[in-house]
Design an enzyme around this catalytic site. Structure first.
Site, PDB file in Angstrom:
ATOM      1  N   CYS A  59      16.462 -22.032  10.766  1.00 34.12           N
ATOM      2  CA  CYS A  59      17.127 -23.353  10.769  1.00 34.12           C
ATOM      3  C   CYS A  59      16.199 -24.456  10.246  1.00 34.12           C
ATOM      4  CB  CYS A  59      17.625 -23.720  12.166  1.00 34.12           C
ATOM      5  SG  CYS A  59      18.911 -22.613  12.793  1.00 34.12           S
ATOM      6  N   ARG A  60      15.260 -24.908  11.092  1.00 35.47           N
ATOM      7  CA  ARG A  60      14.503 -26.113  10.752  1.00 35.47           C
ATOM      8  C   ARG A  60      13.501 -25.888   9.621  1.00 35.47           C
ATOM      9  NH1 ARG A  60      12.509 -26.888  16.733  1.00 35.47           N
ATOM     10  NH2 ARG A  60      12.708 -24.634  16.497  1.00 35.47           N
ATOM     11  N   SER A  61      12.662 -24.850   9.722  1.00 31.14           N
ATOM     12  CA  SER A  61      11.615 -24.712   8.691  1.00 31.14           C
ATOM     13  C   SER A  61      12.171 -24.328   7.318  1.00 31.14           C
ATOM     14  CB  SER A  61      10.488 -23.775   9.146  1.00 31.14           C
ATOM     15  OG  SER A  61      10.932 -22.467   9.379  1.00 31.14           O
TER      16      SER A  61
ATOM     17  N   ASN B 237      12.551 -19.493  12.064  1.00 26.29           N
ATOM     18  CA  ASN B 237      12.539 -19.528  10.588  1.00 26.29           C
ATOM     19  C   ASN B 237      13.925 -19.283   9.985  1.00 26.29           C
ATOM     20  OD1 ASN B 237      10.914 -17.754   7.830  1.00 26.29           O
ATOM     21  ND2 ASN B 237      11.275 -19.924   8.026  1.00 26.29           N
TER      22      ASN B 237
ATOM     23  N   ASP C  76      16.224 -30.059  16.820  1.00 21.68           N
ATOM     24  CA  ASP C  76      16.511 -28.614  16.844  1.00 21.68           C
ATOM     25  C   ASP C  76      18.019 -28.423  16.974  1.00 21.68           C
ATOM     26  OD1 ASP C  76      16.784 -25.932  17.247  1.00 21.68           O
ATOM     27  OD2 ASP C  76      15.352 -25.806  18.903  1.00 21.68           O
TER      28      ASP C  76
ATOM     29  N   CYS D  36       8.761 -23.185  12.327  1.00 20.76           N
ATOM     30  CA  CYS D  36       9.580 -23.451  13.510  1.00 20.76           C
ATOM     31  C   CYS D  36       9.582 -22.185  14.361  1.00 20.76           C
ATOM     32  CB  CYS D  36      10.983 -23.910  13.128  1.00 20.76           C
ATOM     33  SG  CYS D  36      11.960 -22.709  12.184  1.00 20.76           S
TER      34      CYS D  36
END
Ligand code: 4NP
Length: 163
Positions: A16-18, A14, A126, A11
């Site tokens: 939150c999402r990934s 690095n 996101d 993301c």
């Protein structure tokens, strides 16, 4: 070329999402007994060395996974040979990965949600600038992606083919 599947989730920051994709996928491969190398990284450098966002840590904890020890890192050139799959959370980061990769590198690039048949081409939500419940939507997205990806990889990991 790696001798087993190796997946890098990517993301922007690095944090939150990934990391959530990494956590959800680690749970899937543990459940299925698959031998897959896993990591996550960001295309940006703002959060290097930081632990995941507190809201991401909280949603992971609510779903049975501790990610407090993860540390943000940036995508590096060697990732495109070390990993068989480099999977972006959204189209902006996928475009960035396409720019970063050197010619002749072996990783397959794509979106995480390309591994969910009814969500091909979609981006993971996101949550960074939104309300806290956005992290639940992100968890749902990455869990779907992780499940679809694990099902695909089960067909070609050495562990699976011996069974
Ligand atoms: P991530 O979320 O890419 O899912 O880790 C973000 C983290 C940081 C920023 C944006 C998104 N930022 O603008 O610093």
């Amino acid at each position: 070329m790696p001798d087993r599947p190796a997946v890098l989730f990517v993301c922007l920051g690095n944090i939150c999402r990934s990391p959530l994709a990494e956590a959800a996928f680690r749970a899937e491969i543990a459940r299925r007994g698959l031998d897959v190398e896993v990591d996550s990284a960001g295309t940006g450098d703002w959060h290097l060395g930081e632990a995941p966002d507190a809201r991401a840590q909280a949603v992971a904890r609510r779903n049975g996974t501790d990610i407090a020890h993860y540390r943000a890192r940036q995508v590096r050139a060697s990732d495109f040979d070390r990993y068989t799959h480099v999977l972006a959370m959204d189209r902006d980061n996928l475009r960035q990965l396409q720019r970063l990769r050197a010619p002749g590198t072996t990783a397959r690039l794509g979106l995480l949600l390309d591994h969910v048949p009814e969500r091909v081409g979609e981006s993971v939500a996101d949550p960074y600038f939104g309300a806290a419940d956005g992290f639940d939507a992100t968890w749902t997205d990455v869990s779907q992606g992780a499940a679809g990806l694990a099902a695909e990889l089960a067909a070609w990991t050495p562990t699976a083919s011996r069974n």
